[in-house]
Design a protein around this motif. Sequence first.
Motif, mmCIF file in Angstrom:
data_model
loop_
_atom_site.group_PDB
_atom_site.id
_atom_site.type_symbol
_atom_site.label_atom_id
_atom_site.label_comp_id
_atom_site.label_asym_id
_atom_site.label_seq_id
_atom_site.Cartn_x
_atom_site.Cartn_y
_atom_site.Cartn_z
ATOM 1 N N LEU A 307 0.797 -1.215 0.000
ATOM 2 C CA LEU A 307 0.000 0.000 0.000
ATOM 3 C C LEU A 307 0.836 1.275 0.000
ATOM 4 N N LEU A 308 1.797 1.304 0.868
ATOM 5 C CA LEU A 308 2.524 2.567 1.034
ATOM 6 C C LEU A 308 3.995 2.464 0.702
ATOM 7 N N GLY A 309 4.397 1.238 0.364
ATOM 8 C CA GLY A 309 5.818 1.072 0.100
ATOM 9 C C GLY A 309 6.607 1.012 1.388
ATOM 10 N N SER A 310 5.935 1.119 2.503
ATOM 11 C CA SER A 310 6.619 0.964 3.793
ATOM 12 C C SER A 310 5.756 0.066 4.668
ATOM 13 N N SER A 311 6.355 -0.522 5.695
ATOM 14 C CA SER A 311 5.598 -1.503 6.468
ATOM 15 C C SER A 311 4.473 -0.838 7.259
ATOM 16 N N ILE A 312 3.315 -1.548 7.273
ATOM 17 C CA ILE A 312 2.162 -1.010 7.987
ATOM 18 C C ILE A 312 2.171 -1.642 9.383
ATOM 19 N N CYS A 434 -1.679 6.125 10.423
ATOM 20 C CA CYS A 434 -2.072 7.489 10.075
ATOM 21 C C CYS A 434 -1.468 8.472 11.072
ATOM 22 N N ARG A 435 -1.647 8.105 12.355
ATOM 23 C CA ARG A 435 -1.123 8.969 13.414
ATOM 24 C C ARG A 435 0.382 9.126 13.274
ATOM 25 N N LYS A 436 1.010 7.925 12.985
ATOM 26 C CA LYS A 436 2.472 7.917 12.882
ATOM 27 C C LYS A 436 2.918 8.838 11.735
ATOM 28 N N LEU A 437 2.189 8.620 10.569
ATOM 29 C CA LEU A 437 2.568 9.437 9.407
ATOM 30 C C LEU A 437 2.297 10.917 9.661
ATOM 31 N N GLU A 438 1.118 11.147 10.301
ATOM 32 C CA GLU A 438 0.792 12.544 10.595
ATOM 33 C C GLU A 438 1.833 13.146 11.531
ATOM 34 N N THR A 439 2.206 12.297 12.525
ATOM 35 C CA THR A 439 3.236 12.773 13.459
ATOM 36 C C THR A 439 4.534 13.040 12.712
ATOM 37 N N GLN A 440 4.847 12.067 11.772
ATOM 38 C CA GLN A 440 6.086 12.233 11.008
ATOM 39 C C GLN A 440 6.047 13.518 10.200
ATOM 40 N N VAL A 441 4.860 13.693 9.518
ATOM 41 C CA VAL A 441 4.711 14.896 8.696
ATOM 42 C C VAL A 441 4.836 16.133 9.592
ATOM 43 N N ASP A 442 4.125 16.043 10.750
ATOM 44 C CA ASP A 442 4.199 17.178 11.688
ATOM 45 C C ASP A 442 5.628 17.418 12.122
ATOM 46 N N GLN A 693 14.906 24.160 -0.753
ATOM 47 C CA GLN A 693 14.402 23.414 -1.911
ATOM 48 C C GLN A 693 14.257 21.943 -1.568
ATOM 49 N N LEU A 694 15.305 21.404 -0.911
ATOM 50 C CA LEU A 694 15.299 19.978 -0.522
ATOM 51 C C LEU A 694 14.111 19.653 0.354
ATOM 52 N N TYR A 695 13.899 20.522 1.383
ATOM 53 C CA TYR A 695 12.794 20.272 2.325
ATOM 54 C C TYR A 695 11.431 20.403 1.637
ATOM 55 N N GLU A 696 11.356 21.377 0.751
ATOM 56 C CA GLU A 696 10.080 21.550 0.035
ATOM 57 C C GLU A 696 9.779 20.311 -0.785
ATOM 58 N N LYS A 697 10.833 19.773 -1.400
ATOM 59 C CA LYS A 697 10.674 18.557 -2.190
ATOM 60 C C LYS A 697 10.208 17.415 -1.290
ATOM 61 N N LYS A 698 10.853 17.310 -0.113
ATOM 62 C CA LYS A 698 10.524 16.267 0.855
ATOM 63 C C LYS A 698 9.081 16.384 1.311
ATOM 64 N N ILE A 699 8.665 17.617 1.618
ATOM 65 C CA ILE A 699 7.279 17.856 2.073
ATOM 66 C C ILE A 699 6.309 17.435 0.989
ATOM 67 N N ALA A 700 6.645 17.815 -0.256
ATOM 68 C CA ALA A 700 5.762 17.469 -1.365
ATOM 69 C C ALA A 700 5.632 15.958 -1.470
ATOM 70 N N GLU A 701 6.792 15.266 -1.310
ATOM 71 C CA GLU A 701 6.760 13.797 -1.379
ATOM 72 C C GLU A 701 5.902 13.217 -0.283
ATOM 73 N N LEU A 702 6.099 13.761 0.924
ATOM 74 C CA LEU A 702 5.328 13.263 2.070
ATOM 75 C C LEU A 702 3.842 13.522 1.880
ATOM 76 N N ASN A 703 3.535 14.722 1.405
ATOM 77 C CA ASN A 703 2.119 15.050 1.157
ATOM 78 C C ASN A 703 1.512 14.069 0.176
ATOM 79 N N LYS A 704 2.312 13.753 -0.872
ATOM 80 C CA LYS A 704 1.826 12.838 -1.886
ATOM 81 C C LYS A 704 1.582 11.470 -1.252
ATOM 82 N N LYS A 705 2.536 11.067 -0.430
ATOM 83 C CA LYS A 705 2.428 9.782 0.264
ATOM 84 C C LYS A 705 1.178 9.741 1.113
ATOM 85 N N LEU A 706 0.974 10.826 1.837
ATOM 86 C CA LEU A 706 -0.186 10.917 2.725
ATOM 87 C C LEU A 706 -1.473 10.861 1.941
#
Length: 740
Positions: A307-312, A434-442, A693-706
């Motif tokens: 599903l996410l390419g990472s372990s659930i 979800c919480r974990k990812l949200e926490t990660q994103v946060d 730029q790097l962080y913006e790219k990372k955020i975009a990736e994470l947002n996409k993942k989310l």
Amino acid sequence: MATPRATQRPPASEKPQHNHIPSHSLSKSLNNGPSNLHSAPPRSSKERTSSSRRSVTPNSRTLSNNNNNDEDSGRVRVAVRIRPRNAEDLVLDADFADFVELQPELKRLKLRKNNWSSESYRFDEVFTETASQRRVYEVVAKPVVESVLDGYNGTVMAYGQTGTGKTYTVGRLGKEDASERGIMVRALEDVIACTSLTSDSVEVSYVQLYMESIQDLFTPEKINIPIYEDSKTGEVSLPGATVVKVRDLDHFLELLQVGEANRHAANTKLNTESSRSHAILMVYVRRSIQENVNEITSQQKDTRTDLLGSSIPMVRKSKLLIVDLAGSERIDKSGSEGALLEEAKFINLSLTSLGKCINALAENSPHIPTRDSKLTRLLRDSFGGSARTSLIVTIGPSARHHAETTSTIMFGQRAMKIVNMVKLKEEYDYESLCRKLETQVDQLTAEIERQQKVQENDKNELEKQLRGCRNSYDKEKNNLVTQVEHLTAEIERQQKLRENDEYEYEKQLRECQDCYDEARKNLASRCELLEKENALLDLEMKDFLSELNRQKDHNNLMRDKVSQLETSLKHSKQHQLENSTYQKVLADTTQMYEKKISELMKQLDIECARSESAEEHLDVMKKLVNDHEKTIKMYEKKTAELIRQLDIECARSESTEEQLNLMKKGMDDHQKSIKQYEVENSTYQKALAHTTQLYEKKIAELNKKLEDEHACFEGAQEELDLTKKLLNDYQNSEQVNLIT
Ligand SMILES: Nc1ncnc2c1ncn2[C@@H]1O[C@H](COP(=O)(O)OP(=O)(O)OP(=O)(O)O)[C@@H](O)[C@H]1O
């Protein structure tokens, strides 16, 4: 009591028991001690739970597939416990030993039917009246508790006639004496000890079922709580009941005390000491799984990572029911009337329907009447369902209750025939993911913000530093310029002063020189004059002196003449008589000479006075010359002092010029360091832009993942809703079929 096993389809999230059969570290001690109702499964040394658990280190929870007791592992385990005789029993039933015979070593109990025949019944455990609460817990309830900790539902239930020790066995708080603690307290003690405060959760609800109404024992105002049955998983729950998250054992004891007080209050209201209701403690255990990666098969890995390419993360949500049933005495024997009769009917209704279900299950009947009472609906999963169940039947020692004891024993015997299909309640922990990812994103967002802030701060700091440098440079420059200006002005002023002084001194010197020359000249001319005058005076004096001498000589001569004259006068006087004329001429001549002498004398005095004054004048002039010489010397000294001062000023001016040069050099250095700062600053800004730029790219990736994850989750949710709907439809149609 669930529908027959053949008709049950395990939900997608549940695993059939042959994959994982529970076991737990807590049984370790039991394996060496007394046997427990559920066979102790062997352990794998690989699987260990995390060290963050609250106390003991749990052991393996995986069973091998070729366990000998596999067939038997889902069977409802039944133990029988006899209450010690009380004073009443001792008085009334001297013949008890003849009626019931316990054979604990054979796990058998013999009931005498009449004088010549008796029936022997085998149980999973037979507890004599001396059995301790601890042993009862460890044999009856502990395996179920371990099972629950491993992710299976579990039920521990006490069944028996009023006053036979159900509440004592199950609900005893043991406030004064911990050895008297009942199953509820001990079970929670183990559950709390084996769960982590951070990653797991233990929640409890405590209700009583009285006259077909479910009342919350934590919040007694809540009555008639509806039962919710999950059509997909078959899970039964009470969404209206208060659920309390347990912090620790003391917290649970407080909760249980509150529940017991509320249950007791209800009993007192009914004017009875015996429990007229069925008390049900529901313990919800939620444990997150930290699985050993090596033990996950590649297929599992695929499904868990697709599903996410990472372990659930996985979670096991299990439920433990600890049930203290109301007394199972017969209505006719209890002699109830009126309201009590109604109540007894309700109690009997639920117990009868429980008995019916047990019978149906024991006989493998195709229809199990679980919907006949709320008790059987609540216990749907415990008998014939997916839970691991232990039943303790309590009997009294009194022969007077022969029928009740027999009925209780028969109930237990039938229950022993029921085999549950225990299932692991394991599912993907989307919530925590979800919480974990949200926490990660946060966290990442916070980190990025922090980094940005840090960079911003760095930038600001650098800019501030730069500004500071520039300011201090400007200030210093201005200071230096001002200093230089001051110094230049000062030098100019000094030079001017010096020039003025020089000029003044030179002027004074010149004047002095002139004065001196003049004075010298004057003095010389004066001297000359005086010398001349002196010479003249000397000459005059000499003349005077010679004149004087001459006069003196003349006087002497005159005197001689006078004496001669006087002699002559005498002679003349003698001759006076002779010559009076002569005498007269003499007197006139004498007079004339005396007059001339006095005039000459006067002139001599004048000349002497003049000579004295000329000498005095000479002295004055000499003194004046001396004074002039002194003044000239003083002027010379002053001139030397001025020349010395001029030298000092020249030296000072040179050192000032040196300082000025140094300052100019410092200014050049400052300019150089500012240029360097500017270069560094531009490098920092470049790095900042790059990191941003790097962080913006990372955020975009994470947002996409989310977003992807949300999409998956919504898809799963939709599928779930659809299945729920289908199952509801199916159940409705089944109910309609049943009614028709
Ligand atoms: N094993 C035991 N050892 C000592 N005392 C016991 C034991 N079992 C029961 N008793 C005592 O017997 C009495 C009745 O027990 P208890 O209230 O537990 O029975 P019960 O089956 O729950 O009754 P009811 O169904 O009416 O609530 C209590 O005073 C209890 O302390």
